[in-house]
Each structure stands twice: as structure tokens, then as C-alpha cells.
Write a protein that holds these residues in place. Sequence first.
Motif, PDB file in Angstrom:
ATOM      1  N   SER A   1      -7.682   3.333   2.735  1.00  0.00           N
ATOM      2  CA  SER A   1      -8.510   2.200   2.139  1.00  0.00           C
ATOM      3  C   SER A   1      -7.706   1.301   1.514  1.00  0.00           C
ATOM      4  CB  SER A   1      -9.665   2.992   1.774  1.00  0.00           C
ATOM      5  OG  SER A   1      -9.548   3.399   0.348  1.00  0.00           O
ATOM      6  N   GLY A   2      -8.306  -0.085   1.684  1.00  0.00           N
ATOM      7  CA  GLY A   2      -7.553  -1.150   0.505  1.00  0.00           C
ATOM      8  C   GLY A   2      -6.509  -1.735   1.120  1.00  0.00           C
ATOM      9  N   GLY A   3      -6.534  -1.986   2.561  1.00  0.00           N
ATOM     10  CA  GLY A   3      -5.505  -3.078   3.091  1.00  0.00           C
ATOM     11  C   GLY A   3      -4.261  -2.049   3.588  1.00  0.00           C
ATOM     12  N   ALA A   4      -4.343  -0.962   4.110  1.00  0.00           N
ATOM     13  CA  ALA A   4      -3.225  -0.263   4.550  1.00  0.00           C
ATOM     14  C   ALA A   4      -2.962  -0.671   5.972  1.00  0.00           C
ATOM     15  CB  ALA A   4      -3.298   1.213   4.636  1.00  0.00           C
ATOM     16  N   MET A   5      -1.812  -0.733   6.476  1.00  0.00           N
ATOM     17  CA  MET A   5      -1.534  -0.991   7.885  1.00  0.00           C
ATOM     18  C   MET A   5      -1.320   0.142   8.804  1.00  0.00           C
ATOM     19  SD  MET A   5       2.143  -3.187   7.563  1.00  0.00           S
ATOM     20  CE  MET A   5       1.832  -5.019   6.948  1.00  0.00           C
ATOM     21  N   ILE A   6      -2.024  -0.111   9.974  1.00  0.00           N
ATOM     22  CA  ILE A   6      -2.073   0.886  10.998  1.00  0.00           C
ATOM     23  C   ILE A   6      -1.420   0.429  12.389  1.00  0.00           C
ATOM     24  CG2 ILE A   6      -3.664   2.270  12.461  1.00  0.00           C
ATOM     25  CD1 ILE A   6      -5.844   2.384  10.361  1.00  0.00           C
ATOM     26  N   PHE A   7      -0.469   0.931  12.827  1.00  0.00           N
ATOM     27  CA  PHE A   7       0.356   0.538  14.027  1.00  0.00           C
ATOM     28  C   PHE A   7      -0.166   1.266  15.277  1.00  0.00           C
ATOM     29  CE2 PHE A   7       3.078  -0.226  10.229  1.00  0.00           C
ATOM     30  CZ  PHE A   7       3.508  -1.451  10.395  1.00  0.00           C
ATOM     31  N   ALA A   8      -0.824   0.563  16.262  1.00  0.00           N
ATOM     32  CA  ALA A   8      -1.277   1.275  17.242  1.00  0.00           C
ATOM     33  C   ALA A   8      -0.063   1.005  18.404  1.00  0.00           C
ATOM     34  CB  ALA A   8      -2.552   0.752  18.025  1.00  0.00           C
ATOM     35  N   ILE A   9       0.533   2.009  19.059  1.00  0.00           N
ATOM     36  CA  ILE A   9       1.493   1.691  19.937  1.00  0.00           C
ATOM     37  C   ILE A   9       1.445   2.836  20.985  1.00  0.00           C
ATOM     38  CG2 ILE A   9       3.275   1.121  18.264  1.00  0.00           C
ATOM     39  CD1 ILE A   9       4.443   4.009  18.250  1.00  0.00           C
TER      40      ILE A   9
ATOM     41  N   HIS B   1       0.900  -1.260  -0.023  1.00  0.00           N
ATOM     42  CA  HIS B   1       0.126   0.121   0.025  1.00  0.00           C
ATOM     43  C   HIS B   1       0.914   1.211  -0.051  1.00  0.00           C
ATOM     44  CE1 HIS B   1      -3.280   2.637   1.144  1.00  0.00           C
ATOM     45  NE2 HIS B   1      -3.974   1.656   0.760  1.00  0.00           N
ATOM     46  N   ASP B   2       0.709   2.292  -0.633  1.00  0.00           N
ATOM     47  CA  ASP B   2       1.101   3.536  -0.707  1.00  0.00           C
ATOM     48  C   ASP B   2       1.525   4.358   0.612  1.00  0.00           C
ATOM     49  OD1 ASP B   2       1.592   3.193  -3.396  1.00  0.00           O
ATOM     50  OD2 ASP B   2      -0.187   4.709  -3.952  1.00  0.00           O
ATOM     51  N   HIS B   3       0.564   3.904   1.645  1.00  0.00           N
ATOM     52  CA  HIS B   3       0.483   4.836   3.019  1.00  0.00           C
ATOM     53  C   HIS B   3       0.330   3.782   3.860  1.00  0.00           C
ATOM     54  CE1 HIS B   3      -1.562   7.737   0.001  1.00  0.00           C
ATOM     55  NE2 HIS B   3      -0.163   8.147   0.082  1.00  0.00           N
ATOM     56  N   PHE B   4       0.614   4.387   5.275  1.00  0.00           N
ATOM     57  CA  PHE B   4       0.390   3.599   6.378  1.00  0.00           C
ATOM     58  C   PHE B   4       0.261   4.621   7.489  1.00  0.00           C
ATOM     59  CE2 PHE B   4       4.923   4.335   6.634  1.00  0.00           C
ATOM     60  CZ  PHE B   4       5.266   4.235   7.884  1.00  0.00           C
ATOM     61  N   ALA B   5      -0.138   4.100   8.542  1.00  0.00           N
ATOM     62  CA  ALA B   5      -0.402   5.126   9.797  1.00  0.00           C
ATOM     63  C   ALA B   5       0.228   4.569  10.993  1.00  0.00           C
ATOM     64  CB  ALA B   5      -1.870   5.202   9.963  1.00  0.00           C
ATOM     65  N   VAL B   6       0.506   5.516  11.993  1.00  0.00           N
ATOM     66  CA  VAL B   6       1.027   4.993  13.308  1.00  0.00           C
ATOM     67  C   VAL B   6      -0.007   5.736  14.167  1.00  0.00           C
ATOM     68  CG1 VAL B   6       2.657   5.112  15.296  1.00  0.00           C
ATOM     69  CG2 VAL B   6       3.223   4.669  12.713  1.00  0.00           C
ATOM     70  N   VAL B   7      -0.730   5.413  15.205  1.00  0.00           N
ATOM     71  CA  VAL B   7      -1.293   5.841  16.277  1.00  0.00           C
ATOM     72  C   VAL B   7      -0.602   5.686  17.481  1.00  0.00           C
ATOM     73  CG1 VAL B   7      -3.475   5.995  17.829  1.00  0.00           C
ATOM     74  CG2 VAL B   7      -3.639   5.329  15.241  1.00  0.00           C
ATOM     75  N   ASP B   8      -0.013   6.732  18.085  1.00  0.00           N
ATOM     76  CA  ASP B   8       0.610   6.846  19.427  1.00  0.00           C
ATOM     77  C   ASP B   8      -0.067   7.227  20.599  1.00  0.00           C
ATOM     78  OD1 ASP B   8       2.769   6.874  21.334  1.00  0.00           O
ATOM     79  OD2 ASP B   8       3.720   8.615  20.596  1.00  0.00           O
TER      80      ASP B   8
ATOM     81  N   ARG C   1      -2.109  12.720  17.037  1.00  0.00           N
ATOM     82  CA  ARG C   1      -1.371  11.527  17.413  1.00  0.00           C
ATOM     83  C   ARG C   1      -1.655  10.195  16.604  1.00  0.00           C
ATOM     84  NH1 ARG C   1      -4.077   9.194  23.132  1.00  0.00           N
ATOM     85  NH2 ARG C   1      -6.458   9.357  22.402  1.00  0.00           N
ATOM     86  N   PHE C   2      -2.533  10.522  15.444  1.00  0.00           N
ATOM     87  CA  PHE C   2      -2.811   9.464  14.255  1.00  0.00           C
ATOM     88  C   PHE C   2      -1.939  10.182  13.188  1.00  0.00           C
ATOM     89  CE2 PHE C   2      -5.763   6.369  12.311  1.00  0.00           C
ATOM     90  CZ  PHE C   2      -5.353   6.340  11.167  1.00  0.00           C
ATOM     91  N   TYR C   3      -0.734   9.510  12.972  1.00  0.00           N
ATOM     92  CA  TYR C   3       0.245   9.850  11.943  1.00  0.00           C
ATOM     93  C   TYR C   3      -0.102   9.254  10.561  1.00  0.00           C
ATOM     94  CZ  TYR C   3       2.646  11.694  16.133  1.00  0.00           C
ATOM     95  OH  TYR C   3       2.802  12.567  17.464  1.00  0.00           O
ATOM     96  N   LEU C   4      -0.371   9.670   9.497  1.00  0.00           N
ATOM     97  CA  LEU C   4      -0.346   9.403   8.361  1.00  0.00           C
ATOM     98  C   LEU C   4       0.959   9.513   7.498  1.00  0.00           C
ATOM     99  CD1 LEU C   4      -2.198   8.101   6.041  1.00  0.00           C
ATOM    100  CD2 LEU C   4      -2.845  10.333   5.359  1.00  0.00           C
TER     101      LEU C   4
END
Length: 199
Positions: A181-189, A42-49, A58-61
Motif C-alpha cells: 500500500s502507498g504507491g508501490a510498483m507492480i510489474f505484470a509480465i 517505496h520499500d517494496h515492489f512486486a512482479v506478477v509473471d 507467480r505474484f512475487y513480493l
Amino acid sequence: MPRIFLLLLILAAPALHAADLELLIARPELSGILEQLKGSRHDHFAVVDYGRPSILPRFYLFDRRTHALLGSYRVAHGKGSDPDHDGLADHFSNDSGSRASSLGLYRTAQVFDSDEPGHGRSMRLVGLSPSNSQAEERAIVIHANTYMEETFIRRHGLPGRSHGCLVLARQDRDQVIEQLSGGAMIFAIRQDPAALASN
């Protein structure tokens, strides 16, 4: 230039340069994220800290290839993670009925129009870690609600809390769903804020 000053610049001006991920995320979380990203197309991902208070973005794209920050947003945590409602997530759970946020790796799934009042356009999340494996059963999704809007926050001093979902302001929700949308990764840390100072 001190690293903390660079961090503040990034938060004030998204997409500043291509090393944003490495400035915002400290080890060991960074190493784990980089390893997991090897399996993403996927072109994008996110991290929630969740180490940051809910009043702050704190939701970083991010862009997957360059690690550039594309946007940062406020996001709610669950009531079960913050029973005293001080804006800090102290407890995390994968249990049904806990109304808590869960840490771990998520994958974005179906986008749909929710029947829940105020939720609107929503996106289902699949939990890929033992710590969030019940995400589908718990109906953990990305959606909007009025308690994340600026007018609510100014009136009450803090954003509201969810039942474990990643809840954003309406405009932010639309941007996040469009980009993830479409299967991106989101890392909740949950980072210790002091970790970044010594990063």
C-alpha cells in the motif's frame, strides 16, 4: 549449483538471499524493471509473471533495496486471458469488457473495503503503461475471493479466474496489501519459461 535448482530453492524458501529478482526474472524484462525501480521510493515492489500457470505461485513480493524475495503467492488471471480455463494466460487486453488481464506497470493506490461479495479489503491499481492505461476505468484492483483458496483449488484442480483483477487468497491478500500500500510498483509480465533456463 545449477541455476534452475537455485530457483526451486527460492520458491520453496522465500527471502533466501539478495539476488532473488535476478534469478526469477530474465532479460529483457529484468532490465526494464530495474530501470523503472529507480523512480520508486517505496520499500517494496512486486512482479506478477503470467508466463507461469495459475496453479503455481507467480505474484512475487520483493524488497526494493536488496531485491530479496519476501513472499510468493498464487494470483488469478482474467477469464478473457484464459477462455479454455487451462490455467494459462494466453491473451491480454486493456479494453473494457474484455475480462482479461493486462500487462504493464501498475502503481498501488487507495485501500478500501469492497461491497462486492467475497472481495473484502481491496486496493485500487493505477495503470502506468499503454497496455494497462484503462485499469482505473476497468476497476482493476487487488482483492480476495474463495476461488483462490486452497480448499477450492484442491476440489477443482485449478484456481478460478477473475475479470482482470489480481485476486489472491484472503491471507495472501492481507499480506500483499500491507506490504504494497502507498504507491508501490507492480510489474505484470509474461515470461517465456524457457528464458529462465538460459538466464
